[in-house]
Design a protein around this motif. Structure first.
Motif, PDB file in Angstrom:
ATOM      1  N   TYR A   7      32.362  36.024  16.766  1.00 54.86           N
ATOM      2  CA  TYR A   7      31.993  36.062  18.176  1.00 54.86           C
ATOM      3  C   TYR A   7      33.127  36.565  19.056  1.00 54.86           C
ATOM      4  CZ  TYR A   7      27.959  33.464  16.669  1.00 54.86           C
ATOM      5  OH  TYR A   7      26.817  33.096  16.037  1.00 54.86           O
ATOM      6  N   TRP A 177      26.864  35.449  21.667  1.00 54.89           N
ATOM      7  CA  TRP A 177      26.267  34.226  21.166  1.00 54.89           C
ATOM      8  C   TRP A 177      24.773  34.193  21.470  1.00 54.89           C
ATOM      9  CZ3 TRP A 177      26.614  30.400  17.936  1.00 54.89           C
ATOM     10  CH2 TRP A 177      25.775  29.303  18.106  1.00 54.89           C
ATOM     11  N   LEU A 178      24.443  34.526  22.708  1.00 55.91           N
ATOM     12  CA  LEU A 178      23.036  34.521  23.117  1.00 55.91           C
ATOM     13  C   LEU A 178      22.228  35.417  22.190  1.00 55.91           C
ATOM     14  CD1 LEU A 178      20.909  33.705  25.346  1.00 55.91           C
ATOM     15  CD2 LEU A 178      21.313  35.970  26.282  1.00 55.91           C
ATOM     16  N   ARG A 180      22.541  36.052  19.232  1.00 51.48           N
ATOM     17  CA  ARG A 180      22.289  35.506  17.894  1.00 51.48           C
ATOM     18  C   ARG A 180      21.630  34.138  17.922  1.00 51.48           C
ATOM     19  NH1 ARG A 180      27.948  37.577  15.254  1.00 51.48           N
ATOM     20  NH2 ARG A 180      27.680  39.675  16.078  1.00 51.48           N
ATOM     21  N   SER A 181      21.434  33.591  19.100  1.00 56.14           N
ATOM     22  CA  SER A 181      20.860  32.251  19.167  1.00 56.14           C
ATOM     23  C   SER A 181      19.342  32.315  19.116  1.00 56.14           C
ATOM     24  CB  SER A 181      21.289  31.570  20.466  1.00 56.14           C
ATOM     25  OG  SER A 181      20.610  32.167  21.541  1.00 56.14           O
ATOM     26  N   ALA A 182      18.746  31.153  18.984  1.00 60.07           N
ATOM     27  CA  ALA A 182      17.287  31.075  18.983  1.00 60.07           C
ATOM     28  C   ALA A 182      16.733  31.586  20.309  1.00 60.07           C
ATOM     29  CB  ALA A 182      16.848  29.634  18.744  1.00 60.07           C
TER      30      ALA A 182
END
Ligand SMILES: Nc1ncnc2c1ncn2[C@@H]1O[C@H](COP(=O)(O)OP(=O)(O)OP(=O)(O)O)[C@@H](O)[C@H]1O
Ligand SMILES: [Mg+2]
Lengths: 324, 292, 253
Positions: A7, A177-178, A180-182
């Motif tokens: 990240y 991060w966003l 790769r996040s749900a």
């Protein structure tokens, strides 16, 4: 540890490159800060457009929310720059929470149009109705009212540069991060098939609302950075005509990718800089540019970089294979 | 006091006429071609500027009106055949961005040719009629009447002529029309040229009232958006009804409290949209991607 | 019967204008049974599923789940109760990878909420999700496609993915809308294989055009015709029912 570096690597590279650029071209520092701020603004739009597939023709409105929140505070109420920034974020949040439920129920085309209308309303508000507070076209001037902030004095351009770098770094990490996040996956899923999302059991309304609110907050952050960096704000920041710039920069970079917004901003502002030395009016150039991008480079700058990268890699693989 | 409101109502009717003329293209464009043609206001601007040029050169307003309309129609023809053909069937967002770019290019061209300054256009006549004690410029009444005539004309065309029937069928069900072997491409072009001609006509009619500036399209675009959103995209009747409502909101509302002239339409649209997201007469689809 | 109905409808009716697409349908789906509904084009099968799954509200009648009236419950909440469906035209997320499609489906099941802010902080690659997704991918022979973008896959794989997206969250009731439509013979065989592996001990509603592909799986068979369920019972008696022979069979030959 390895996970964390995934990240950090990209955002760090980006920031280091900008810092190097600053020392190689010291007279381009203002331009670099401009790119940094604008790219945060474009990230905001990219969440909306690139991820969730919602076009808005009124992005300057959200920029203006942040800019005027900071400016009004600094001109009339207080002197603390950090409070001004916090206020802008708060106003972004409030705008998102309040306008969201009304807007995101609309179909795509209505959404785009109602944003344009909202933006025009915003302009009218700061130009005319709120004149006693915003001073209309004269703008608000408050540079002398800003107090120094601890550690980094944001009133000084070269220190503001470092502040912008920190903000960019943090935003980029968060954005990676966003992606790769749900939540990021839900945004992208909603874009292509909202029904399926519903029948997987998701509350798509709230997901959209979240994305929209995020957009508002980020755009307000960018607006606030403009307000503090310039030391004044006038209504031109929320001009509806400038909504086009946002779409162009987003498309130019490659919508819906982590680094697209930054490269889009870089390309767009660079070209605008270049073009404006030849022709004085930007509309023609921006219009032609968008059409070219739309029809010829649908992946944008970042998409093109990636395709070239993939080609080189596959060629490398092929030659490695033929070698063995 | 009463005179004030009577003349406000009549002013509002004039505004309605203009709003209807300039919005109809956006509405039909959506109904038939499934695109939101943001560049309609280019034709509006062209129409107004040609009128300005001809009125200042020859002094004849009628000539300006005709040439303005024709120039807008030609511009519409060029844009449709050269560019829009390529975007039919693409996602809505894409078409909006492309047509918005065309709009910007149009503004750029106008700036390049005519410069940045705003310019007045002479009124063709200054006749005043007296109505219940109010003094009313005949021109505004005429604009309204023309707007209504255009509505009647469009309806006649859609209901009585073969091309019109094809257009209407196309709006209701494009696939079926294609299946019947009708050349939809040509219908699109004809419709588009008419729509852009009307926008140009609206611009020409409006030019004596507001003067011309390169950015006049932007101001009008906002009101045109509000008109079609309120009426419902794709509905001609909706466009008319909402133009009539908005004309009164702008004019009468503005008389009561000046800022309402600007904020009023927005508020009306906002409230209607809250309860009926597709506008007064819009039908198709509910929200993003809800259509099966 | 000692089994209890999981899903039940009473007199549901759905109209489109004057046209009655679903006409006063009474129907029940028992626990752990596989029920097939067949019917010609336009019989109203998809519309009926749309009512069951919460896509439409019926104009008349009620839908029950475990005895509770769910007629006006939202789609998301029905999923929360464990009622999942697939679509006749394949519905997957073309811009995501196979893994993301599946993990998104499983993530909801794991959280068991239509929306939570946890979505910000959760990676779809977390072990708890990855293992279950991996398992499902292996079962449906999708694991070699794990990181492919779904838009690039052939229809057969997309159909299997859509099935996998329901299986992964182990639903209480699954409604399949024509899982074989649009597929070639080879691909149909693959899907049938999946069903053979999966289908016992589950509560399933299967919609199909033709009876031939269903006979093997279903415990009961219903026939839909012009919006009505004209017969429902075990396969043999349904197929020999005089009304079915009259209305349906003549279309089928
Ligand atoms: N949204 C709608 N609006 C109007 N009519 C509809 C709508 N959806 C379905 N219908 C009509 O309702 C009838 C039943 O449609 P449905 O899709 O339920 O049939 P089906 O049994 O699933 O057929 P198929 O085997 O073709 O999938 C059809 O005649 C169809 O035209
Ligand atoms: Mg069906």
């Amino acid at each position: 540890m390895d996970k964390l570096s995934r990240y950090l690597r990209g955002p760090l590279t980006l920031v280091v490159l900008i810092v190097i650029a600053r020392y190689f071209f010291p007279n381009k520092m203002t331009f670099l800060v401009e790119i940094t701020t604008f790219s945060i603004y474009i990230i905001a739009n990219d969440i909306l457009y690139g991820y969730m597939g919602m076009v808005s023709f009124g992005q300057p409105f959200y920029l203006g929310v942040g800019a005027y929140a900071s400016a009004i505070y600094l001109a009339h109420i207080g002197n603390n720059i950090l409070v001004a920034i916090a206020l802008a974020l708060l106003m972004g949040l409030i705008a998102g929470l309040i306008l969201g439920p009304a807007f995101i129920r609309l179909r795509g085309d209505y959404f785009a149009l109602i944003n344009a209308a909202t933006c025009a309303m915003g302009l009218f508000l700061v130009e005319k109705i709120l004149y006693p507070i915003t001073r209309g076209d004269d703008g608000l001037w408050y540079r002398s009212r800003m107090h120094a902030t601890p550690l980094l004095d944001l009133r000084k351009p070269d220190q503001f540069f470092w502040f912008a770098m920190i903000v960019l770094f943090v935003v980029m990490i968060w954005y990676t991060w966003l992606d790769r996040s749900a939540m990021g996956a839900s945004f992208r899923a909603i874009k292509v098939n909202e029904n399926k999302m519903k029948f997987l059991g998701y509350d798509t309304f709230k997901i959209r609302w979240t994305g929209y609110t995020l957009m508002c907050i980020l755009a307000a952050l960018a607006g606030s950075m403009y307000a503090i960096n310039y030391g004044f704000v006038n209504p031109s920041i929320t001009e509806p005509a400038r909504a086009a710039e946002v779409l162009v920069a987003t498309l130019l970079g490659g919508a819906g990718s982590v680094y697209g917004p930054f490269f889009g901003t870089f390309a767009f502002l660079g070209l605008k800089d270049l073009v404006s030395t030849f022709v004085s009016r930007w509309e023609l150039a921006v219009g032609v540019l968008t059409i070219i991008v739309c029809f010829k480079f649908s992946g944008g700058v970042w998409g093109t970089i990636q395709t070239i990268g993939a080609k080189i890699r596959s060629r490398g693989k092929a030659s490695a294979q033929s070698a063995t | 006091m009463l005179e004030l409101y009577i003349s406000a109502v009549v002013f509002g009717l004039g505004i309605s006429g203009i709003l209807f003329l300039v919005s109809i293209g956006i509405s039909i464009g959506f109904g038939l071609m499934r695109i939101v043609n943001m560049e309609q206001m280019v034709y509006y601007t062209f129409g107004a500027y040609l009128t300005f040029a001809l009125v200042s050169a020859t002094g004849s307003f009628v000539l300006g009106l005709i040439c303005g309309t024709a120039a807008a129609a030609v511009a519409g023809f060029i844009v449709e055949t050269q560019l829009l053909r390529k975007v039919y069937g693409k996602e809505l967002m894409f078409t909006m961005v492309v047509t918005f770019s065309v709009f910007l290019i149009g503004i750029g061209i106008v700036q390049y040719v005519f410069g940045l300054a705003s310019k007045p256009v002479g009124m063709p006549f200054h006749t005043i009629v007296h109505m219940l004690g109010a003094k009313i410029p005949l021109y505004r009444l005429m604009v309204f009447v023309i707007g209504m005539l255009v509505y009647v004309f469009i309806n006649l065309m859609l209901n009585k002529t073969i091309a019109g029937k094809a257009i209407r069928a196309g709006i209701e069900n494009p696939d079926q029309v294609r299946g019947l072997g009708i050349n939809l491409g040509r219908i699109f072009t004809v419709t588009f040229v008419i729509a852009s001609g009307l926008a140009g006509f609206g611009g020409a009619l409006n030019s004596p009232l507001v003067g011309v500036t390169p950015y006049m399209g932007f101001d009008m675009l906002l009101f045109a958006f509000i008109t079609v959103i309120l009426g419902g995209l794709g509905s001609i009747k909706g466009t008319l009804v909402s133009a009539l409502i908005l004309g009164q909101v702008i004019s009468v509302g503005g008389t009561i409290y000046a800022p309402l002239a600007f904020v009023g339409p927005f508020m009306v649209m906002f409230i209607v949209i809250l309860f009926k997201p597709t506008g007064l007469y819009g039908v198709r689809g509910r929200a993003f991607g809800f259509e099966e | 019967m000692d089994k209890k109905p999981v899903l039940m409808t009473q007199g549901v009716t759905k109209r489109f204008g004057d046209f009655v697409a679903v006409d006063r349908v009474d129907f029940d789906l028992q626990e752990k049974e596989t029920l097939g509904i067949i019917g010609p084009n336009g019989a109203g099968k998809t519309t009926f599923i749309n009512i069951l799954s919460g896509f439409y509200n019926p104009e008349e009648g009620h839908v029950f789940h475990d005895g509770k009236d769910i007629t006006h419950l939202s789609a998301a909440n029905r999923v929360k109760m464990g009622i999942l469906r697939t679509f006749q035209l394949v519905h997957v997320f073309d811009n995501l990878t196979v893994y993301e499609n599946l993990s998104l489906s499983y993530f909801r099941k794991k959280e068991n909420k239509p929306f939570t802010l946890k979505m910000f902080f959760s990676s779809l690659r977390q072990p708890g999700i990855a293992s279950r997704v991996q398992e499902t991918m292996e079962m449906l022979e999708l694991d070699h496609l794990k990181d492919e973008i779904v838009g690039n896959l052939p229809l057969g794989s997309k159909k299997r993915l859509e099935l996998a997206m329901t299986f992964v969250s182990d639903p209480a009731v699954v409604i399949f809308d024509e899982p074989f439509s649009g597929l070639g013979d080879q691909e149909i065989e693959e899907v049938i294989d999946v069903f053979r592996k999966y289908i016992h001990d589950k509560t399933i509603l299967l919609i199909e055009h033709k009876v031939s592909k269903l006979e093997e799986f279903v415990d009961r068979l219903a026939v839909m015709h012009e919006g009505r369920i004209i017969c429902c019972g075990d396969c043999e008696s349904t197929l020999n029912d005089p009304e079915v022979r009259r209305c349906y069979w003549k279309l089928e030959t």
